[in-house]
Design an enzyme around this catalytic site. Structure first.
Site, PDB file in Angstrom:
ATOM      1  N   CYS A   1     -14.564  -4.382  12.051  1.00  0.00           N
ATOM      2  CA  CYS A   1     -13.761  -5.578  11.782  1.00  0.00           C
ATOM      3  C   CYS A   1     -13.943  -6.067  10.345  1.00  0.00           C
ATOM      4  CB  CYS A   1     -14.174  -6.707  12.714  1.00  0.00           C
ATOM      5  SG  CYS A   1     -14.066  -6.259  14.429  1.00  0.00           S
TER       6      CYS A   1
ATOM      7  N   ARG B   1     -11.713  -0.238   6.545  1.00  0.00           N
ATOM      8  CA  ARG B   1     -12.805  -0.349   7.517  1.00  0.00           C
ATOM      9  C   ARG B   1     -12.364   0.122   8.906  1.00  0.00           C
ATOM     10  NH1 ARG B   1     -16.753  -3.951   5.522  1.00  0.00           N
ATOM     11  NH2 ARG B   1     -17.362  -4.708   7.571  1.00  0.00           N
TER      12      ARG B   1
ATOM     13  N   TRP C   1     -11.376  -4.213  15.101  1.00  0.00           N
ATOM     14  CA  TRP C   1     -11.609  -2.867  15.642  1.00  0.00           C
ATOM     15  C   TRP C   1     -12.185  -3.104  17.032  1.00  0.00           C
ATOM     16  CZ3 TRP C   1     -15.551   0.410  17.319  1.00  0.00           C
ATOM     17  CH2 TRP C   1     -15.262   1.776  17.282  1.00  0.00           C
TER      18      TRP C   1
ATOM     19  N   ASN D   1     -17.076 -10.577  13.169  1.00  0.00           N
ATOM     20  CA  ASN D   1     -17.400  -9.144  13.044  1.00  0.00           C
ATOM     21  C   ASN D   1     -18.781  -8.957  13.647  1.00  0.00           C
ATOM     22  OD1 ASN D   1     -17.902  -6.518  12.261  1.00  0.00           O
ATOM     23  ND2 ASN D   1     -18.265  -7.030  10.108  1.00  0.00           N
ATOM     24  N   GLY D   2     -18.921  -7.989  14.560  1.00  0.00           N
ATOM     25  CA  GLY D   2     -20.219  -7.752  15.182  1.00  0.00           C
ATOM     26  C   GLY D   2     -20.097  -7.745  16.699  1.00  0.00           C
TER      27      GLY D   2
ATOM     28  N   GLU E   1     -20.101  19.890   7.082  1.00  0.00           N
ATOM     29  CA  GLU E   1     -19.313  18.843   6.449  1.00  0.00           C
ATOM     30  C   GLU E   1     -17.834  19.230   6.399  1.00  0.00           C
ATOM     31  OE1 GLU E   1     -19.588  15.916   5.946  1.00  0.00           O
ATOM     32  OE2 GLU E   1     -18.211  15.356   4.355  1.00  0.00           O
TER      33      GLU E   1
ATOM     34  N   LYS F   1     -14.893  16.996   8.099  1.00  0.00           N
ATOM     35  CA  LYS F   1     -13.798  16.466   7.275  1.00  0.00           C
ATOM     36  C   LYS F   1     -12.466  16.845   7.886  1.00  0.00           C
ATOM     37  CE  LYS F   1     -15.152  14.406   5.325  1.00  0.00           C
ATOM     38  NZ  LYS F   1     -16.186  13.528   4.936  1.00  0.00           N
TER      39      LYS F   1
ATOM     40  N   GLU G   1     -11.769  15.035  11.438  1.00  0.00           N
ATOM     41  CA  GLU G   1     -11.580  13.585  11.470  1.00  0.00           C
ATOM     42  C   GLU G   1     -10.237  13.141  10.921  1.00  0.00           C
ATOM     43  OE1 GLU G   1     -14.193  11.103   9.105  1.00  0.00           O
ATOM     44  OE2 GLU G   1     -14.526  12.717   7.680  1.00  0.00           O
TER      45      GLU G   1
ATOM     46  N   HIS H   1     -24.211  34.892  20.179  1.00  0.00           N
ATOM     47  CA  HIS H   1     -24.949  34.376  21.337  1.00  0.00           C
ATOM     48  C   HIS H   1     -24.074  33.485  22.219  1.00  0.00           C
ATOM     49  CE1 HIS H   1     -28.536  36.214  19.769  1.00  0.00           C
ATOM     50  NE2 HIS H   1     -28.166  35.763  18.586  1.00  0.00           N
TER      51      HIS H   1
ATOM     52  N   LYS I   1     -14.665   2.614   8.748  1.00  0.00           N
ATOM     53  CA  LYS I   1     -15.415   3.062   7.568  1.00  0.00           C
ATOM     54  C   LYS I   1     -16.880   2.667   7.671  1.00  0.00           C
ATOM     55  CE  LYS I   1     -15.856   4.691   3.359  1.00  0.00           C
ATOM     56  NZ  LYS I   1     -15.925   6.158   3.277  1.00  0.00           N
TER      57      LYS I   1
HETATM   58  C1  F6R Z   1     -17.121  10.984   7.575  1.00  0.00           C
HETATM   59  C2  F6R Z   1     -17.754   9.708   7.332  1.00  0.00           C
HETATM   60  C3  F6R Z   1     -18.780   9.256   8.298  1.00  0.00           C
HETATM   61  C4  F6R Z   1     -19.925   8.521   7.572  1.00  0.00           C
HETATM   62  C5  F6R Z   1     -20.886   7.931   8.605  1.00  0.00           C
HETATM   63  C6  F6R Z   1     -22.062   7.235   7.941  1.00  0.00           C
HETATM   64  O1  F6R Z   1     -16.200  11.305   6.580  1.00  0.00           O
HETATM   65  O2  F6R Z   1     -17.448   9.029   6.401  1.00  0.00           O
HETATM   66  O3  F6R Z   1     -19.252  10.310   9.044  1.00  0.00           O
HETATM   67  O4  F6R Z   1     -20.563   9.423   6.720  1.00  0.00           O
HETATM   68  O5  F6R Z   1     -20.209   7.019   9.416  1.00  0.00           O
HETATM   69  O6  F6R Z   1     -21.649   6.133   7.191  1.00  0.00           O
HETATM   70  P1  F6R Z   1     -22.563   5.528   6.072  1.00  0.00           P
HETATM   71  O7  F6R Z   1     -22.733   6.565   5.026  1.00  0.00           O
HETATM   72  O8  F6R Z   1     -21.839   4.320   5.585  1.00  0.00           O
HETATM   73  O9  F6R Z   1     -23.879   5.186   6.719  1.00  0.00           O
END
Ligand code: F6R
Length: 609
Positions: free
Chosen positions: A2, A27, A75, A99-100, A482, A486, A489, A505, A604
């Site tokens: 949020c 976010r 959110w 938020n929370g 990674e 990427k 997502e 395996h 985010k």
């Molecule tokens: C993927 C992505 C997430 C963050 C994860 C940790 O592209 O951005 O997997 O890496 O949510 O977030 P932070 O780095 O803010 O702790």
């Protein structure tokens, strides 16, 4: 998660709130709303969906007119995304955004129902609004009522609050969830993050745990939970408005991919002295590193993947054991962490709930903690014993690119310094690696330019796939993790990363002509072995995209596409190879018509468990 904003001043409040919320869209959210003082009465507009839906609604029902108010992007946690569950929520004379998560909201709701309070939504937030109104009824003073309410709440919260009896005054409070107070001339703001206010002011206060701010047009006062005034230190954001704009790029993600060369330079250059890593300003000295016996790297998502690369590099160069943990697993597995250990927490936002909990657990057990964080002044940054800021600037796209890149660069710097401190490499070798690390900035730029076209072409072949496999060995496997995250997502194509040697395996049974395989094979000592694994999947019909170094002897017909990165110091190749992996994910998502910067269901900054 949020986003909260608030405004009091001389501008059209609806416009300011919606524009500020736009800068918090990154976010992640599923509904939005605002409350504005209209002729001393609080008017509310809210809607499920995007900010455009809220704007459309106000177009029909009338824009809220006034000079003070609060706003929110939600959110969903408690209750589905809907108009009713959207914030703001009201309890008679109190209206607020949150938020929370309020952990004890069920018992508080039962209590309030026993006091004849009626609830319209499924949210925990509406409970806070009624509880605050309940106390306000009793004490008739906003700050005392806020303090009384805070004593009852368990969990995390940042609140923006307006009281019907106090027109054109905005109250704000935080516990755990982040909140800043923007300081302007004849206007003041609250926001979950700096990008929301940067268009209006760069000056802000960082609200601390359990502090309450009172904003009017002409000033801001801050109180602690004992109702005592607090003197705040004024901070100034060092970015310009462009840092939070797209600057002509179609998406933040591609802008941020292109910002990586500078981000590396800004992060690495200031930490080099006489050709060697120097992390003294981060409270890290050669002496403090000598005695470290065990390192834990704890993080989530991409940040955790940067930790996996770090594990390989630290173990290779410094010969110090490293365990990498997913933060949400670490804190519940009663880890054997304690005195003499170093726990490294990596986080872009510095607010990730699980990473923060891991940090606190490590501190409680007597371990030394080091935070590698991008967001200045964030909670993880403030609570760790040692701190290395990555200087990526604001990362707006949900999918992390430049933050991951600079996390890698810091892991390298740290590994070089640790290896030197432990006498595992000599100064000459350390200087060599450090110089190579600096070179990656230009190299990354070259790789972006050289691999854009082929990444687009490869993506066009992936868009119809239902599932993909990323394979590699050693550092290439760390990187595959990674690449796979990427892609999935933002493209919504299922993908998995697998250690190439482990395929036989079990997983190889998934291989058909419909399962593309992205094989990363950049490490010379493992090249032949990975090539054998590629042959095995190719023989079973897979379409193969192979990523390797220029000059590699690539067997004929082994791959449908070969994407080569320049020859370079192999230990540092992950910083180059992650670029085509980012580009392939980006162009696949674009070609599938997805919302690249705000992928569905994602936030985010993950500030709840
Ligand atoms: C993927 C992505 C997430 C963050 C994860 C940790 O592209 O951005 O997997 O890496 O949510 O977030 P932070 O780095 O803010 O702790």
């Amino acid at each position: 998660m949020c986003g909260i904003v608030g405004y009091v001043g001389y501008r059209d409040c609806s416009d300011v709130l919606v524009s500020a919320l736009t800068k918090l869209e990154y976010r992640g959210y599923d509904s939005a709303g605002i409350a504005v003082f209209e002729n001393d009465k609080i008017a509310v507009a809210k809607s499920k969906g995007k900010l455009q839906d809220l704007k459309d609604k106000m177009e029909i029902e009338g824009k809220l007119q006034g000079f003070a108010g609060i706003g929110h992007t939600r959110w969903a946690t408690h209750g589905e995304p809907s108009d009713i569950n959207s914030h703001p929520h009201s309890g008679k004379r109190v209206t607020l955004v949150h938020n929370g998560i309020i952990e004890n909201y069920t018992e508080l709701k039962d209590f309030l129902i026993s006091k004849k309070r009626e609830f319209l939504s499924d949210t925990d937030t509406e409970v806070v609004a009624h509880l605050l109104d309940y106390y306000y009824n009793k004490v008739q003073d906003p700050i005392t009522a806020i303090i009384d309410t805070m004593q009852e709440l368990k969990g995390s919260f940042a609140l923006g609050i307006v009281f019907a009896d106090y027109p054109n005054v905005v109250y704000a409070v935080r516990r755990e969830s982040p909140l800043i107070v923007g300081i302007g001339k004849d206007e003041n703001f609250i926001a979950s993050d700096v990008p929301a206010i940067i268009k209006y002011t760069k000056d802000y206060y960082l609200l601390e745990h359990d502090e309450i701010a009172v904003l009017s047009k002409n000033g801001v006062e801050v109180f602690d939970i004992h109702n005592q005034p607090v003197q705040k230190e004024l901070k100034t954001a060092d970015w310009d408005v462009d840092a939070v704009g797209k600057c002509g790029y179609p998406h933040y993600m591609i802008k941020e991919i292109n910002e990586q060369p500078n981000a590396i330079k800004n992060t690495v250059s200031p930490r080099i002295k006489d050709g060697l890593p120097c992390l003294e300003e981060c409270n890290i000295t050669t002496d403090s590193l000598k005695d470290i016996k065990q390192i834990y790297v704890v993080a989530c998502g991409s940040a955790m993947h940067a930790g996996v690369v770090g594990q390989y590099v630290i173990e290779e160069l410094a010969r110090t054991p490293v365990t990498v943990d997913i933060a949400s697993e670490f804190k519940y597995r009663n880890p054997l962490v304690g005195e003499g250990d170093l726990v490294i927490i990596i986080s872009q936002s510095g607010e990730t709930a699980d990473s923060l909990a891991a940090l606190r657990l490590a501190k409680n057990r007597g371990a030394k903690t080091l935070a590698i964080v991008n967001a200045m002044g964030s909670t993880i940054a403030r609570e760790a014993d040692m701190l290395i800021y990555t200087h990526a600037g604001p990362e707006i796209s949900v999918a992390s690119t430049k933050a991951y890149m600079v996390q890698l660069s810091v892991m390298y710097l740290f590994a070089f310094e640790l290896a030197l401190a432990k006498g595992r490499i000599d100064e000459e070798k350390c200087r060599y690696y450090t110089a190579k690390l600096l070179e990656t900035s230009d190299m990354v730029k070259n790789v972006i330019d050289a691999s854009t076209e082929i990444s687009q072409k490869i993506s066009s072949k992936l868009i119809t796939a239902d599932s993909l496999l990323y394979i590699g060995r050693g550092l290439d496997y760390a990187l595959s993790m990674e690449g796979s995250l990427k892609l999935k997502e933002i493209s919504y194509i299922h993908s998995e990363s697998y250690a190439a040697g482990e395929l036989k395996h079990g997983t190889i049974s998934l291989i058909t002509k419909d399962m593309p395989v992205i094989a990363v094979a950049t490490q010379s000592d493992l090249y032949e072995k990975t090539v054998s694994n590629i042959k095995e999947v190719k023989a079973r019909g897979a379409k193969v995209i192979m990523i390797c170094q220029e000059g590699n002897d690539v067997p004929k017909d082994i791959a449908n596409y070969v994407l080569q990165v320049p020859k370079f110091e192999e230990l540092l190749l992950p910083m180059l190879v992650c670029v085509p992996l980012q580009l392939i994910a980006y162009y696949t998502a674009v070609q599938r018509g997805n919302d690249v910067d705000q992928p569905r269901n994602l936030a985010k900054s993950v500030t709840v468990e």
